[in-house]
Design a protein around this motif. Structure first.
Motif, PDB file in Angstrom:
ATOM      1  N   GLN A   2       0.833  -1.200   0.000  1.00 46.97           N
ATOM      2  CA  GLN A   2       0.000   0.000   0.000  1.00 46.97           C
ATOM      3  C   GLN A   2       0.870   1.254   0.000  1.00 46.97           C
ATOM      4  N   ARG A   3       0.232   2.400   0.032  1.00 50.04           N
ATOM      5  CA  ARG A   3       0.932   3.676  -0.028  1.00 50.04           C
ATOM      6  C   ARG A   3       1.995   3.828   1.054  1.00 50.04           C
ATOM      7  N   ARG A   4       3.149   4.363   0.652  1.00 52.39           N
ATOM      8  CA  ARG A   4       4.216   4.723   1.578  1.00 52.39           C
ATOM      9  C   ARG A   4       4.194   6.232   1.726  1.00 52.39           C
ATOM     10  N   ARG A   5       4.287   6.702   2.971  1.00 57.44           N
ATOM     11  CA  ARG A   5       4.306   8.138   3.192  1.00 57.44           C
ATOM     12  C   ARG A   5       5.404   8.493   4.171  1.00 57.44           C
ATOM     13  N   ASN A  27       5.320   1.627   9.250  1.00 55.89           N
ATOM     14  CA  ASN A  27       4.211   1.250  10.119  1.00 55.89           C
ATOM     15  C   ASN A  27       2.880   1.693   9.545  1.00 55.89           C
ATOM     16  N   LEU A  28       1.908   0.800   9.605  1.00 57.05           N
ATOM     17  CA  LEU A  28       0.585   1.065   9.063  1.00 57.05           C
ATOM     18  C   LEU A  28      -0.245   1.881  10.043  1.00 57.05           C
ATOM     19  N   CYS A  29      -0.745   3.020   9.579  1.00 60.97           N
ATOM     20  CA  CYS A  29      -1.661   3.831  10.387  1.00 60.97           C
ATOM     21  C   CYS A  29      -3.074   3.301  10.146  1.00 60.97           C
ATOM     22  N   ALA A  34      -2.289   3.798   5.403  1.00 57.77           N
ATOM     23  CA  ALA A  34      -1.055   4.015   4.650  1.00 57.77           C
ATOM     24  C   ALA A  34       0.113   3.693   5.574  1.00 57.77           C
ATOM     25  N   TYR A  35       1.228   3.315   4.980  1.00 53.12           N
ATOM     26  CA  TYR A  35       2.438   3.005   5.738  1.00 53.12           C
ATOM     27  C   TYR A  35       3.290   4.257   5.873  1.00 53.12           C
ATOM     28  N   CYS A  41       6.950  11.783  10.850  1.00 49.70           N
ATOM     29  CA  CYS A  41       6.437  12.043   9.502  1.00 49.70           C
ATOM     30  C   CYS A  41       4.916  12.113   9.526  1.00 49.70           C
ATOM     31  N   HIS A  42       4.287  11.180  10.240  1.00 48.34           N
ATOM     32  CA  HIS A  42       2.828  11.181  10.334  1.00 48.34           C
ATOM     33  C   HIS A  42       2.346  12.496  10.935  1.00 48.34           C
TER      34      HIS A  42
END
Length: 106
Positions: A2-5, A27-29, A34-35, A41-42
């Motif tokens: 899935q998406r990396r952010r 880590n998945l939120c 998204a990861y 960063c989150h």
């Protein structure tokens, strides 16, 4: 995967906050689905708290090198079971930020 952010991501998911050779776990939120490379960063990219997952979630962590997803239990073994990439053992101190665990790491 899935998406990396993250902020300043490289090809293996390292960010501007954590960029050692071992900082490749994402880590998945549970809120964003998204990861993220890290909690900082989150915080910079989102307007809500990190959605902590249950410890048993089967895809809570992704290897930034090969994209393999795994549970926290498997991640705690400190290496990706698919490609063998080692993970940063110091990240155990951040478990409470990503998963529904006590603040004391194992």
């Amino acid at each position: 995967m899935q998406r990396r952010r993250g902020v300043g991501l490289d090809a293996h998911g390292r960010c501007t906050h954590y960029a050692s050779l071992l900082d490749v776990a994402l880590n998945l939120c549970g809120t964003c689905d998204a990861y993220f490379s890290c909690h900082r960063c989150h915080e910079q990219l989102c307007d809500h708290p990190f959605g902590r997952l249950e410890v048993e979630h089967p895809a809570a962590v992704a290897c930034g090198v090969c994209g393999h997803t795994m549970s926290l239990e498997i991640y705690r073994k400190k290496a990706c079971p698919q490609c063998g990439q080692a993970f940063n053992p110091a990240c155990a101190g951040h478990e409470h930020l990503y998963w529904q665990v006590d603040a004391d790491p194992r």
